[in-house]
Design an enzyme around this catalytic site. Structure first.
Site, PDB file in Angstrom:
ATOM      1  N   ASP A 129       0.878  -1.164   0.000  1.00 31.01           N
ATOM      2  CA  ASP A 129       0.000   0.000   0.000  1.00 31.01           C
ATOM      3  C   ASP A 129       0.917   1.216   0.000  1.00 31.01           C
ATOM      4  O   ASP A 129       2.083   1.137   0.407  1.00 31.01           O
ATOM      5  CB  ASP A 129      -0.896  -0.020   1.232  1.00 31.01           C
ATOM      6  CG  ASP A 129      -1.795   1.201   1.323  1.00 31.01           C
ATOM      7  OD1 ASP A 129      -2.312   1.634   0.283  1.00 31.01           O
ATOM      8  OD2 ASP A 129      -1.948   1.730   2.445  1.00 31.01           O
ATOM      9  N   ASP A 154      -0.007   4.990   0.939  1.00 33.93           N
ATOM     10  CA  ASP A 154      -0.164   5.962   2.012  1.00 33.93           C
ATOM     11  C   ASP A 154      -0.164   5.282   3.372  1.00 33.93           C
ATOM     12  O   ASP A 154      -0.959   4.384   3.634  1.00 33.93           O
ATOM     13  CB  ASP A 154      -1.457   6.757   1.812  1.00 33.93           C
ATOM     14  CG  ASP A 154      -1.437   8.086   2.541  1.00 33.93           C
ATOM     15  OD1 ASP A 154      -0.358   8.488   3.006  1.00 33.93           O
ATOM     16  OD2 ASP A 154      -2.494   8.721   2.635  1.00 33.93           O
ATOM     17  N   ASN A 184      -3.674   9.492  -7.279  1.00 37.13           N
ATOM     18  CA  ASN A 184      -2.492  10.355  -7.283  1.00 37.13           C
ATOM     19  C   ASN A 184      -1.212   9.568  -7.033  1.00 37.13           C
ATOM     20  O   ASN A 184      -0.147  10.153  -6.801  1.00 37.13           O
ATOM     21  CB  ASN A 184      -2.634  11.431  -6.194  1.00 37.13           C
ATOM     22  CG  ASN A 184      -3.752  12.406  -6.491  1.00 37.13           C
ATOM     23  OD1 ASN A 184      -3.698  13.144  -7.460  1.00 37.13           O
ATOM     24  ND2 ASN A 184      -4.786  12.397  -5.673  1.00 37.13           N
TER      25      ASN A 184
END
Length: 214
Positions: free
Chosen positions: A8, A10, A117
């Site tokens: 992952d 973030d 993003n």
């Protein structure tokens, strides 16, 4: 045998939680909707539109789909402004060194993030070219806890899902990993998840695991 690790983004490789919170708080304040860090915690690991629906639970009025899209786009624009502050100094827990060592040991590495993003964030912190594959929110229609982003990452790596491990800091990601048929390794908040197969305190702990025996 584990042949690949999907990270992952973030909260694992870099933390942009403060930027997400600030952007959503600005939207909530503008709309007169109560929003705090407890509510923000519920947004971890879910898509932008799903996050918006959680924020709007306390709204005094209903919003049209067109209005929701506008709010989500406004939040993303604010968030992207904050992202300009990112640099390699924001890399968490020596993630760059851990990734390099895993690759040296012939373990493939990928990113599996719901964020649209993702590539911009990786570019800002200097890790865009560090991964063998990237799967993000632009590749899927269903975010975690659905397994789609991890399955896309495995396909791009050319590795069977059962030979992949996922490193996640959110329970939704742990659930997604399990649904994908992958080994779920929990770090940070996800260590509280009953669904995790393994728990680590630091990313460097990944280098202590004997992947050929799993």
């Amino acid at each position: 045998m584990i042949k690949a690790i999907i990270f992952d983004l973030d909260g694992v490789i870099v933390s942009t939680d403060r930027y997400h919170y600030a952007a959503w708080k600005r939207i909530a304040d503008r709309e007169g909707i109560y929003f705090d860090e407890v509510i923000n915690h519920r947004l971890r690991g879910v898509s932008r539109m799903e996050s918006l629906e959680i924020l709007l639970e306390r709204a005094a009025r209903s919003y049209t789909e067109e209005e929701k899209i506008r709010l989500a786009n406004d939040k993303n624009a604010i968030y992207q402004q904050f992202l300009e502050q990112l640099s390699p100094n924001d890399i968490l827990d020596d993630a760059d060194q851990v990734i390099e060592e895993l690759k040296r040991r012939n373990i493939k590495v990928a990113i599996g993030s719901s964020s649209k993003n993702t590539k911009r964030i990786l570019e800002k912190i200097g890790l865009l070219e560090a991964f063998d594959a990237i799967a993000d929110g632009t590749d899927i229609t269903r975010s975690k806890p659905h397994p789609d982003v991890f399955l896309v990452a495995a396909e791009r790596l050319g590795v069977c899902p059962s030979a992949c491990a996922v490193v996640e800091d959110a329970n939704s990601g742990i659930v997604a990993a399990k649904q994908a048929g992958m080994l779920a390794i929990a770090i940070g908040e996800a260590r509280k998840s009953a669904n995790a197969d393994m728990r680590i305190n630091h990313l460097s702990d990944l280098l202590k695991i004997k992947y050929d025996t799993i």
